[in-house]
Design a protein around this motif. Structure first.
Motif, PDB file in Angstrom:
ATOM      1  N   MET A 188       0.828  -1.218   0.000  1.00 57.23           N
ATOM      2  CA  MET A 188       0.000   0.000   0.000  1.00 57.23           C
ATOM      3  C   MET A 188       0.856   1.260   0.000  1.00 57.23           C
ATOM      4  SD  MET A 188      -2.528   1.651   2.800  1.00 57.23           S
ATOM      5  CE  MET A 188      -1.282   2.872   3.235  1.00 57.23           C
ATOM      6  N   SER A 189       2.045   1.170   0.604  1.00 53.30           N
ATOM      7  CA  SER A 189       2.914   2.356   0.651  1.00 53.30           C
ATOM      8  C   SER A 189       4.104   2.244  -0.288  1.00 53.30           C
ATOM      9  CB  SER A 189       3.407   2.583   2.084  1.00 53.30           C
ATOM     10  OG  SER A 189       2.303   2.709   2.939  1.00 53.30           O
ATOM     11  N   ASN A 190       3.973   1.395  -1.303  1.00 52.12           N
ATOM     12  CA  ASN A 190       5.030   1.310  -2.316  1.00 52.12           C
ATOM     13  C   ASN A 190       4.697   2.383  -3.370  1.00 52.12           C
ATOM     14  OD1 ASN A 190       6.611   0.685  -4.519  1.00 52.12           O
ATOM     15  ND2 ASN A 190       6.401  -1.536  -4.278  1.00 52.12           N
ATOM     16  N   PHE A 191       5.236   3.578  -3.126  1.00 49.98           N
ATOM     17  CA  PHE A 191       4.804   4.725  -3.932  1.00 49.98           C
ATOM     18  C   PHE A 191       5.267   4.638  -5.386  1.00 49.98           C
ATOM     19  CE2 PHE A 191       5.084   6.252   0.559  1.00 49.98           C
ATOM     20  CZ  PHE A 191       3.713   6.205   0.788  1.00 49.98           C
ATOM     21  N   VAL A 192       6.363   3.928  -5.615  1.00 47.03           N
ATOM     22  CA  VAL A 192       6.820   3.748  -7.009  1.00 47.03           C
ATOM     23  C   VAL A 192       5.768   2.919  -7.756  1.00 47.03           C
ATOM     24  CG1 VAL A 192       8.649   2.794  -8.476  1.00 47.03           C
ATOM     25  CG2 VAL A 192       9.235   3.850  -6.285  1.00 47.03           C
ATOM     26  N   LEU A 193       5.295   1.867  -7.087  1.00 42.90           N
ATOM     27  CA  LEU A 193       4.253   1.015  -7.692  1.00 42.90           C
ATOM     28  C   LEU A 193       2.966   1.816  -7.900  1.00 42.90           C
ATOM     29  CD1 LEU A 193       3.382  -1.879  -8.547  1.00 42.90           C
ATOM     30  CD2 LEU A 193       2.670  -2.254  -6.183  1.00 42.90           C
ATOM     31  N   LEU A 194       2.577   2.596  -6.897  1.00 43.21           N
ATOM     32  CA  LEU A 194       1.330   3.372  -7.007  1.00 43.21           C
ATOM     33  C   LEU A 194       1.409   4.376  -8.161  1.00 43.21           C
ATOM     34  CD1 LEU A 194       0.592   4.091  -3.210  1.00 43.21           C
ATOM     35  CD2 LEU A 194      -0.317   2.243  -4.617  1.00 43.21           C
ATOM     36  N   ASN A 195       2.578   5.013  -8.307  1.00 40.35           N
ATOM     37  CA  ASN A 195       2.740   5.976  -9.412  1.00 40.35           C
ATOM     38  C   ASN A 195       2.612   5.286 -10.758  1.00 40.35           C
ATOM     39  OD1 ASN A 195       3.066   8.454  -8.173  1.00 40.35           O
ATOM     40  ND2 ASN A 195       5.244   8.115  -7.783  1.00 40.35           N
ATOM     41  N   GLU A 196       3.210   4.109 -10.853  1.00 41.05           N
ATOM     42  CA  GLU A 196       3.178   3.358 -12.112  1.00 41.05           C
ATOM     43  C   GLU A 196       1.739   2.952 -12.456  1.00 41.05           C
ATOM     44  OE1 GLU A 196       5.385   2.679 -15.149  1.00 41.05           O
ATOM     45  OE2 GLU A 196       6.385   3.291 -13.281  1.00 41.05           O
ATOM     46  N   ILE A 197       1.004   2.521 -11.432  1.00 39.90           N
ATOM     47  CA  ILE A 197      -0.384   2.091 -11.636  1.00 39.90           C
ATOM     48  C   ILE A 197      -1.280   3.298 -11.959  1.00 39.90           C
ATOM     49  CG2 ILE A 197      -2.366   1.182 -10.337  1.00 39.90           C
ATOM     50  CD1 ILE A 197      -0.468  -0.806  -9.083  1.00 39.90           C
ATOM     51  N   GLY A 198      -0.888   4.444 -11.463  1.00 39.02           N
ATOM     52  CA  GLY A 198      -1.629   5.678 -11.773  1.00 39.02           C
ATOM     53  C   GLY A 198      -1.626   5.985 -13.264  1.00 39.02           C
ATOM     54  N   GLN A 199      -0.578   5.499 -13.955  1.00 41.79           N
ATOM     55  CA  GLN A 199      -0.478   5.732 -15.410  1.00 41.79           C
ATOM     56  C   GLN A 199      -1.247   4.673 -16.190  1.00 41.79           C
ATOM     57  OE1 GLN A 199       1.582   8.355 -16.468  1.00 41.79           O
ATOM     58  NE2 GLN A 199       1.792   8.722 -14.266  1.00 41.79           N
ATOM     59  N   ALA A 200      -1.634   3.580 -15.495  1.00 44.02           N
ATOM     60  CA  ALA A 200      -2.281   2.466 -16.204  1.00 44.02           C
ATOM     61  C   ALA A 200      -3.768   2.752 -16.386  1.00 44.02           C
ATOM     62  CB  ALA A 200      -2.078   1.173 -15.416  1.00 44.02           C
ATOM     63  N   LYS A 201      -4.378   1.982 -17.279  1.00 49.58           N
ATOM     64  CA  LYS A 201      -5.799   2.213 -17.566  1.00 49.58           C
ATOM     65  C   LYS A 201      -6.694   1.264 -16.764  1.00 49.58           C
ATOM     66  CE  LYS A 201      -5.136   5.140 -21.068  1.00 49.58           C
ATOM     67  NZ  LYS A 201      -3.947   5.703 -20.424  1.00 49.58           N
ATOM     68  N   LYS A 202      -6.106   0.239 -16.145  1.00 47.91           N
ATOM     69  CA  LYS A 202      -6.916  -0.794 -15.481  1.00 47.91           C
ATOM     70  C   LYS A 202      -7.438  -0.339 -14.125  1.00 47.91           C
ATOM     71  CE  LYS A 202      -6.111  -4.272 -18.279  1.00 47.91           C
ATOM     72  NZ  LYS A 202      -7.030  -5.074 -18.996  1.00 47.91           N
ATOM     73  N   PRO A 203      -8.648  -0.805 -13.757  1.00 49.69           N
ATOM     74  CA  PRO A 203      -9.131  -0.554 -12.407  1.00 49.69           C
ATOM     75  C   PRO A 203      -8.186  -1.181 -11.367  1.00 49.69           C
ATOM     76  CG  PRO A 203     -10.880  -1.411 -13.814  1.00 49.69           C
ATOM     77  CD  PRO A 203      -9.608  -1.527 -14.589  1.00 49.69           C
ATOM     78  N   VAL A 204      -8.195  -0.595 -10.189  1.00 51.61           N
ATOM     79  CA  VAL A 204      -7.256  -1.011  -9.134  1.00 51.61           C
ATOM     80  C   VAL A 204      -8.006  -1.345  -7.852  1.00 51.61           C
ATOM     81  CG1 VAL A 204      -5.246  -0.284  -7.780  1.00 51.61           C
ATOM     82  CG2 VAL A 204      -5.593   0.646 -10.076  1.00 51.61           C
ATOM     83  N   LEU A 205      -7.613  -2.440  -7.204  1.00 55.69           N
ATOM     84  CA  LEU A 205      -8.140  -2.786  -5.883  1.00 55.69           C
ATOM     85  C   LEU A 205      -7.023  -2.478  -4.899  1.00 55.69           C
ATOM     86  CD1 LEU A 205     -10.513  -4.079  -4.377  1.00 55.69           C
ATOM     87  CD2 LEU A 205      -9.381  -6.271  -4.621  1.00 55.69           C
TER      88      LEU A 205
END
Ligand code: PEP
Ligand code: MN
Length: 338
Positions: A188-205
């Motif tokens: 949850m606090s892996n901010f590099v991962l969160l930033n990367e997913i922020g660029q993705a188009k897929k829904p996130v859980l």
């Protein structure tokens, strides 16, 4: 900062507001509600900003967002948001049921589980291809082979699939195979991962970390939302408490609080909270009664042989029974609201 447009303000007012925000070096995020359009101005705030924006014809008010998270806050978006994944809609009224094994172990097993959970009314399939394990010698998942198995089940049974992503380098790979990305509690606090997913188009859980406050959790959601990915569903899965008969302590208060402070849909994971199958049903029902928009539960054909999280996996019979109880709860809750 929130810029609230007058009700019925024409599109050129919105355009002027967005242009002005961008000229001032900030990002504009638009939230169109039933009655009003609100624009969130996110970034370094210029002290002149409120006056500049208030002077635009058609702007009703400019107010600061008091919470540290902005796009995730209910101030920014008053109505509940919905997130659609294939045929399932989170936050649309009916609870979304996600079920499946903890880990994708082999093709036969996942196909069998997918078939039975679908027959009992599940809307989505879960299964980990990349497993974040506390012990480095434990089964770490089948990787891409596991993603292929999930994709096959998705096609065969028409169940959208959610799987955990543990590494920012795998975003493109995982997106190729599944419908929804799960950010696990440990990440949850892996901010590099969160930033990367922020660029993705897929829904996130987005699961809540076991020692994170609701505020921390919503700030993690903010990383994804501010990257441009608006399809975030929260998931409460228990936090670290002092009770040692359960794996974690399910925080139903956090579900109610997140519902008040945020517009994002939220589901409950009773499996990881309980850590034992006899408590999964009651916790699932408690989460739904507290306002969760769905559940995610682990189900296994042969929990004794599971490579991961066997003690908390529901048998297929237990899952079928839980589905019946959820239907009764839905009826009882409909009576409560009416
Ligand atoms: C999982 O969903 O299998 C999992 C590892 O969950 P969590 O991140 O909540 O521990
Ligand atoms: Mn698990």
């Amino acid at each position: 900062m929130l810029i609230i447009l007058q009700s019925g303000a024409p599109d050129d007012v919105l355009q002027r507001v967005v242009e002005r925000i961008e000229q001032l070096g900030m990002q504009a995020h638009i939230s169109k509600g039933e009655f009003r359009t609100i624009v969130g101005a996110i970034g370094d705030e210029n002290p002149q900003l409120p006056d500049i924006l208030r002077s635009i014809e058609g702007v009703e008010n400019v107010v600061p967002i008091m919470k540290p998270y902005k796009l995730a806050s209910r101030d920014f978006h008053h109505e509940n948001s919905t997130v659609t994944v294939g045929s399932a809609t989170f936050g649309g009224g009916a609870p979304v049921i996600i079920a499946g094994p903890c880990a994708v172990e082999d093709r036969q097993m996942v196909r069998h589980i997918a078939k039975t959970v679908k027959a009992n009314g599940a809307h989505m399939l879960r299964g980990g291809a990349f497993k974040p394990r506390t012990n480095p010698y434990s089964f770490q998942g089948l990787g891409e082979e596991g993603l292929k198995i999930l994709q096959e089940c998705r096609e065969e049974y028409g169940l959208p699939v959610v799987t955990e992503i543990t590494d920012p380098r795998n975003v493109e790979l995982v997106c190729r195979y599944v419908d929804m990305l799960q950010v696990g509690a440990r990440n949850m606090s892996n901010f590099v991962l969160l930033n990367e997913i922020g660029q993705a188009k897929k829904p996130v859980l987005l699961k809540r970390g076991p020692s994170s406050t609701v505020k921390d959790w919503l700030l993690s959601a903010e990383y994804i939302l501010s990257g441009g990915n608006k399809k975030v569903v929260l998931c409460e899965r228990g936090s670290r408490g002092f009770e040692d008969e359960m794996r974690y302590t399910l925080d139903v208060g956090a579900i109610a609080l997140a519902k008040v402070d945020s517009h994002l849909p939220i589901i409950v994971d009773p499996s990881h909270a309980a850590g034992r199958r006899d408590l999964v049903g009651p916790l699932a029902l408690a989460g739904l009664a507290a306002g969760a928009d769905g559940i995610i539960v682990e189900v296994h054909t042969c929990p004794d042989k599971a490579k991961c999280d066997g003690p908390q996996a529901l048998t297929e019979e237990m899952f079928a029974k839980l589905m019946q109880q959820i239907n009764h709860l839905k009826e009882a809750m409909a009576v409560m609201v009416s």
